[in-house]
Design a protein around this motif. Structure first.
Motif, PDB file in Angstrom:
ATOM      1  N   PHE A 144       9.892  -9.492   7.757  1.00 32.39           N
ATOM      2  CA  PHE A 144       9.858  -8.115   7.254  1.00 32.39           C
ATOM      3  C   PHE A 144      11.222  -7.708   6.698  1.00 32.39           C
ATOM      4  CE2 PHE A 144       6.256  -6.988  10.447  1.00 32.39           C
ATOM      5  CZ  PHE A 144       5.305  -7.464   9.554  1.00 32.39           C
ATOM      6  N   PHE A 178       7.879  -5.010   4.253  1.00 32.16           N
ATOM      7  CA  PHE A 178       6.543  -5.076   4.857  1.00 32.16           C
ATOM      8  C   PHE A 178       5.443  -5.429   3.856  1.00 32.16           C
ATOM      9  CE2 PHE A 178       2.532  -3.063   6.108  1.00 32.16           C
ATOM     10  CZ  PHE A 178       2.304  -3.713   7.306  1.00 32.16           C
ATOM     11  N   GLU A 212       9.909   1.099   6.241  1.00 26.53           N
ATOM     12  CA  GLU A 212       8.447   1.174   6.156  1.00 26.53           C
ATOM     13  C   GLU A 212       7.948   2.589   6.414  1.00 26.53           C
ATOM     14  OE1 GLU A 212       4.444   0.149   5.661  1.00 26.53           O
ATOM     15  OE2 GLU A 212       6.338  -0.604   4.871  1.00 26.53           O
ATOM     16  N   ARG A 255       7.737   4.626   3.435  1.00 25.24           N
ATOM     17  CA  ARG A 255       6.622   4.271   2.552  1.00 25.24           C
ATOM     18  C   ARG A 255       5.291   4.797   3.065  1.00 25.24           C
ATOM     19  NH1 ARG A 255       2.789   0.600   1.502  1.00 25.24           N
ATOM     20  NH2 ARG A 255       2.865  -0.217   3.613  1.00 25.24           N
TER      21      ARG A 255
END
Length: 199
Positions: free
Chosen positions: A22, A27, A112, A115
């Motif tokens: 990651f 991701f 992440e 996002r």
């Protein structure tokens, strides 16, 4: 020391491999095949432990939450000066947040969360349940009458936001420490906090 069971070791190996993948790929681009390869397990074994890439990522966010929970607990000393206690507590807090293990995990998770807002809301709801050691110390001293009454979490957030601006965010975002004296910054921020809250 208790020996790790094989299934526990495989789970840890998968998590370590996922963190690496990651970090390197992000991701969305991370591949389950590559995680299994890095962990030296079959894809079937990986899915036995984690049914999807999303579940695997959620397990990594739980590791970060465990890191937050592992921050040293404080025992306020009624006879010791509050200023010195706060300075020592904040110094420990900054040391924890800027440790390589924590910084790496935090960068990975935060990228992440930016996002995916649903994931971010779930993460911060869990994080909010952690009883921060500095918030606890402030609550104790408010109860004792040494600080004026306010919401302890809010008061701790005011203090720690100042500290993070100088001593955490530069390292988190740019990988470099700000050109400041950390002890002087901590002392100044604690003094500003006490000027507002001390009775």
């Amino acid at each position: 020391m208790k020996q790790m069971k094989l299934t526990e070791k495989k789970r840890k190996d998968i998590l370590d491999a996922a963190i690496l993948e990651f970090r390197e790929q992000g991701f969305p681009a991370a591949r389950v095949n590559r995680i299994a390869e890095l962990a030296e397990v079959s894809k079937r074994t990986l899915y036995k432990h984690f049914e999807s890439k999303e579940v695997l990522f959620a397990a990594i966010t739980d590791i970060l939450l465990q890191e937050i929970a592992a921050m040293p607990k404080l025992r306020p000393e009624a006879d010791a000066p509050l200023r010195e206690q706060l300075i020592a507590a904040v110094r420990d807090y900054v040391g924890h947040l800027t440790g390589e293990q924590y910084l790496g995990l935090n960068r990975l998770v935060m990228s992440e969360l930016l996002r995916d807002q649903d994931l971010a809301q779930a993460f911060f709801a869990k994080a909010a349940m952690q009883d921060g050691p500095i918030s606890g110390m402030i609550a104790d001293r408010m109860q004792a009458g040494a600080l004026r009454r306010a919401e302890p979490g809010f008061a701790a957030g005011q203090l720690l936001s100042m500290i993070k601006h100088f001593l955490v965010w530069p390292q988190f975002l740019m990988g470099t420490k700000a050109d400041v004296d950390p002890d002087a910054v901590i002392a100044d921020c604690v003094d500003m906090f006490l000027a507002h809250y001390a009775k």
